[in-house]
Design an enzyme around this catalytic site. Structure first.
Site, short mmCIF file in Angstrom:
data_model
loop_
_atom_site.label_atom_id
_atom_site.label_comp_id
_atom_site.label_asym_id
_atom_site.label_seq_id
_atom_site.Cartn_x
_atom_site.Cartn_y
_atom_site.Cartn_z
N MET A 189 11.48 24.69 0.36
CA MET A 189 10.83 23.93 -0.87
C MET A 189 11.22 23.08 -1.43
SD MET A 189 7.63 24.91 -3.39
CE MET A 189 6.73 25.69 -1.91
N LYS B 219 0.78 -1.47 0.05
CA LYS B 219 -0.11 0.02 0.05
C LYS B 219 0.82 1.30 -0.03
CE LYS B 219 -0.14 0.09 5.07
NZ LYS B 219 -1.33 -0.05 6.42
N TYR C 231 15.87 30.87 5.64
CA TYR C 231 14.81 31.65 5.92
C TYR C 231 14.88 31.95 7.49
CZ TYR C 231 12.37 31.08 1.34
OH TYR C 231 12.18 30.92 0.23
N ARG D 296 -9.66 0.16 16.17
CA ARG D 296 -9.58 0.86 15.10
C ARG D 296 -10.78 0.47 13.96
NH1 ARG D 296 -4.03 1.63 11.86
NH2 ARG D 296 -4.64 -0.47 11.25
#
EC number: 5.1.1.1
Length: 358
Positions: A303, A35, A255, A130
């Protein structure tokens, strides 16, 4: 020309890890959990590489259909089950098995006429709280499934451990006791063990184990290493230095001027950032491997880039490789430094990171 950043995936490691899990659970079949895009390693790539797995576990129907479209004919199991009544006809059409864990799924199975029955794994909530039917609900749920012509017989049985990654936690043994008591004498296959169960709870291995993170060479235990259990890391996340600059004591970088140099040094800028899935919250000192040595992240991850302190005597060059994690810098160590788990790091890589099978 190879792209940057990229996740280099080792076929050899994937195959080795599957073989190692077979060694650890010699009497069990292996349902390889692929998955979340094969835990970030590439869904179809991993499934095709692990073609001797006994089956594959997925979270979503779309993942299972991608494997069928890609030519995978092995057993497929939806670990979250189906969400909509229309999914049932798709399961039948593509020979996909499903977990049943909730009353709404029972109702859907009882309100449709399928062309052939679907294979069901009934999930018991033995303590995870769950998904799954409670022990008090189990008998009635089992009888409803047995009476339903849309459900193939025998019904298979499963549960999921909450704390198997804590080898000394007694709750795992209690969960197994609850499960074993409920299903005693019933036909069908059983599965309890995830990666941690397969590694640390031999008594839970049953008919099937469902390893996920261990297939990729990573330990399920925080602070542990897959290599300690004979596993091989399957992913090297690499990029390159795109700039090197001399940096004076007292100058800041990045930054918010988040970091200031205490002494003269050289800084290297690596072409990877949170837009690629590398965590923005990676703290100062998070390790990166450059030319065989560990160098620390300085300043904030941005980023597209992050900055490392190469040191005053650095001989590194623009274009040199930077390894964010891999064989020589275990992802478990990076995750521990950041304060997260390796699962999160490998599964959060974005499509900007090329996945390259060796």
């Amino acid at each position: 020309m190879k792209p940057f950043p990229r996740a280099e995936i080792s076929r050899k490691a994937l195959k080795h890890n599957l073989a190692r899990l077979h060694e650890l659970a010699p009497s069990s079949k292996v349902m390889a959990v692929v998955k979340a895009n094969g835990y970030g390693h590439g869904l179809l790539n991993v499934a095709q590489c692990l073609d001797n797995a006994d089956g594959f576990g997925l979270a979503r129907l779309e993942e299972a259909l991608a494997l069928r479209t890609g030519g995978v004919t092995a057993k497929l199991l939806l670990l979250e089950g189906f969400f909509r009544i229309g999914d049932l006809t798709t399961l039948v059409e593509h020979d996909i098995e499903t977990v049943v864990h909730h009353e709404s799924q029972l109702e859907m199975l009882e309100s449709i006429n399928l062309t052939k029955p679907v294979t069901v794994w009934l999930k018991v909530d033995s303590g995870m709280h769950r998904l799954g039917f409670s022990p008090a609900q189990f008998d009635a749920t089992y009888q409803r499934l047995m009476a339903n012509d849309n459900v193939a017989k025998p019904i298979h049985l499963m549960t999921h451990f909450a704390c198997a990654d804590e080898p000394s936690n007694p709750s795992t043994a209690e969960q197994q006791r609850v499960f074993d008591t409920l299903i005693k004498g019933l036909p069908g296959d059983r599965t309890l063990a995830n990666s941690a169960g397969a590694l640390f709870w031999q008594q839970s291995q049953a008919d099937w184990i469902r390893p996920g993170i261990a297939l990729y060479g990573v330990s399920p235990v925080f602070g542990d290493l897959g290599a300690k259990h004979g596993l091989m890391p399957a992913m090297d996340l690499v990029s390159q230095l795109i700039a090197i600059r001399e940096h004076k004591a007292g100058e800041s970088a990045g930054y918010g001027s988040y970091w200031t140099a205490e002494k003269d040094t050289n800084l290297g800028v690596v072409a990877i950032g949170y837009g690629d899935g590398y965590p923005r919250n990676a703290p100062l000192g998070t390790p990166v491997l450059v030319n065989g040595r560990i160098v620390p992240i300085v300043g904030r991850v941005s980023m597209d880039m992050l900055t490392v302190d190469l040191g005053i005597d650095a001989n590194d060059k623009v274009g040199d490789l930077a390894v964010l994690w891999g064989k020589e810098l275990p992802v478990e160590e990076v995750a521990e430094h950041i304060g997260t788990i390796a699962y999160e790091l490998v599964t959060k890589l974005t499509p900007r990171v090329a996945v390259c099978l060796d």
